[in-house]
Scaffold this active site. Sequence first.
Site, PDB file in Angstrom:
ATOM      1  N   THR A 153       0.879  -1.184   0.000  1.00 36.46           N
ATOM      2  CA  THR A 153       0.000   0.000   0.000  1.00 36.46           C
ATOM      3  C   THR A 153       0.910   1.226   0.000  1.00 36.46           C
ATOM      4  O   THR A 153       1.362   1.655  -1.038  1.00 36.46           O
ATOM      5  CB  THR A 153      -0.973  -0.009   1.190  1.00 36.46           C
ATOM      6  OG1 THR A 153      -0.245  -0.204   2.403  1.00 36.46           O
ATOM      7  CG2 THR A 153      -2.018  -1.092   1.039  1.00 36.46           C
ATOM      8  N   LYS A 179       3.860  -7.139   3.876  1.00 39.80           N
ATOM      9  CA  LYS A 179       3.654  -5.720   3.621  1.00 39.80           C
ATOM     10  C   LYS A 179       3.408  -5.034   4.951  1.00 39.80           C
ATOM     11  O   LYS A 179       2.855  -5.615   5.887  1.00 39.80           O
ATOM     12  CB  LYS A 179       2.503  -5.473   2.648  1.00 39.80           C
ATOM     13  CG  LYS A 179       1.105  -5.793   3.156  1.00 39.80           C
ATOM     14  CD  LYS A 179       0.426  -4.778   4.035  1.00 39.80           C
ATOM     15  CE  LYS A 179       0.476  -3.388   3.422  1.00 39.80           C
ATOM     16  NZ  LYS A 179      -0.088  -2.374   4.401  1.00 39.80           N
ATOM     17  N   THR A 190      -0.416  -3.020  10.974  1.00 35.32           N
ATOM     18  CA  THR A 190      -1.038  -3.131   9.655  1.00 35.32           C
ATOM     19  C   THR A 190      -0.054  -3.869   8.789  1.00 35.32           C
ATOM     20  O   THR A 190       0.674  -3.283   8.025  1.00 35.32           O
ATOM     21  CB  THR A 190      -1.329  -1.790   9.012  1.00 35.32           C
ATOM     22  OG1 THR A 190      -2.234  -1.106   9.825  1.00 35.32           O
ATOM     23  CG2 THR A 190      -2.017  -1.956   7.668  1.00 35.32           C
ATOM     24  N   GLU A 276       6.175   4.717   7.128  1.00 31.57           N
ATOM     25  CA  GLU A 276       5.724   5.840   6.301  1.00 31.57           C
ATOM     26  C   GLU A 276       6.544   7.098   6.586  1.00 31.57           C
ATOM     27  O   GLU A 276       6.611   7.564   7.728  1.00 31.57           O
ATOM     28  CB  GLU A 276       4.242   6.089   6.539  1.00 31.57           C
ATOM     29  CG  GLU A 276       3.386   4.969   5.978  1.00 31.57           C
ATOM     30  CD  GLU A 276       1.918   5.074   6.343  1.00 31.57           C
ATOM     31  OE1 GLU A 276       1.103   4.403   5.663  1.00 31.57           O
ATOM     32  OE2 GLU A 276       1.575   5.790   7.293  1.00 31.57           O
ATOM     33  N   ASN A 402      -0.428  10.469   5.586  1.00 29.82           N
ATOM     34  CA  ASN A 402      -1.648  10.118   6.305  1.00 29.82           C
ATOM     35  C   ASN A 402      -2.695  11.222   6.365  1.00 29.82           C
ATOM     36  O   ASN A 402      -3.851  10.976   6.718  1.00 29.82           O
ATOM     37  CB  ASN A 402      -1.294   9.657   7.720  1.00 29.82           C
ATOM     38  CG  ASN A 402      -0.702   8.269   7.705  1.00 29.82           C
ATOM     39  OD1 ASN A 402      -1.406   7.297   7.522  1.00 29.82           O
ATOM     40  ND2 ASN A 402       0.601   8.186   7.853  1.00 29.82           N
ATOM     41  N   SER A 407      -7.703   9.653  -0.124  1.00 34.48           N
ATOM     42  CA  SER A 407      -7.776  10.222  -1.474  1.00 34.48           C
ATOM     43  C   SER A 407      -6.485  10.025  -2.236  1.00 34.48           C
ATOM     44  O   SER A 407      -6.440  10.346  -3.423  1.00 34.48           O
ATOM     45  CB  SER A 407      -8.098  11.721  -1.404  1.00 34.48           C
ATOM     46  OG  SER A 407      -7.154  12.393  -0.594  1.00 34.48           O
TER      47      SER A 407
END
Length: 407
Positions: A153, A179, A190, A276, A402, A407
């Site tokens: 992702t 992942k 996650t 991230e 984040n 979107s």
Amino acid sequence: MKIIEGGVTAAKGFEAAATAAGIKYQGRTDMAIIYSEKPCKVAGTFTTNVVKAAPVKWDRQIVESKQKSQAVIVNSGIANACTGEEGMKYCEETAKEAGKVLGIDEKGVLVGSTGVIGMQIPIDKIKAGITELAKGKKADLASGTEAAKAIMTTDTKKKEVAVTFMAGDTEVTIGGMAKGSGMIHPNMCTMLAFITTDAKISKKALQAAMSSDVEDTYNMISVDGDTSTNDTALLLANGMAGNEKIKEGTPEFDAFKEALHYVNETLAKAMAGDGEGATALFEVKVVGAQTKEQAKVLAKSVVCSNLTKAAIAGHDANWGRILCAMGYSGAQFDPEQVDLFFESCAGKLQIIANGTATDYSEEKATEILSQEKVTAIADLKAGDAEATAWGCDLTHGYIDINADYRS
């Protein structure tokens, strides 16, 4: 044990494929399959979050049963979490479609999803994707790599690893892919991890090995302190290596656990380092502890500290934040005995001796903290136990990703 090239297709009898189903992303693959020529025994661990995604509920009932599995269907983009009865229905429809297309028992088809929470899975696209995956599945290493890419992702790189070891006179292989980049926190994260092996092993031993190892690998990483709804780690064993059945309490079981630990730790560290917005893997080792539990609590507290993570991002040897995080962890220790070191490929530097700062070089500290992997070592000088946790630095990039994830 020997490290080899590959991932989920490294072990005998396993195939994989990826396809672009258009679930959420455009211009990239977003579905993957792992398939075994023979039915597999399955072990697994799952999120501790009270809110559990439909695939977690679906897979857990398979793991807890005696049902064997021959396929895992995974999608990225939409998590199928907080989707009610419809979400569970889509897991069932996915399994039925895979059973029909692949000619296998649908009751053992495992599913995995990752992505946005609250959106319903486009089941027609999933079904069409299954057909393409069935056509394209192969046993070559490249197919395993493509599967690893398809489940990403916000990950910036694919995560896969494989090893071999000897079970008696027979070579056994364990490979895996994962992942994970955000919503990562101890008690799973996650993350989706899929481990395959051609070992012949009892289901009891398989689950025991996986359950115990998760505590020292996936449960020791953190990116942002959020425990996800979709955390799943599955271990499939098809027995095609032809070894004598591995049982608990044997040298072969110890060898299996060692190889599995390497696979899980490698994937866990890859997820932590690919957090991230991250620029560095941040490793925290607590040594000289009275008990392993004490060391684990302290290491996780430091690796989860946003202030410490921000300091690592700024290459700032702000050791007070580390000692502070240890202090509020809930574990008891003597701060006036603690020695603290920073280490990376640029060298090793002692920052604290017996709880107070040494006369260290700020320039050297900055050089050490500017590398892609940074380790903080806290020595409690109170015993022989130790533990390691992994995380990453905290940068502006985390907010950028984040703030508008949907979107």
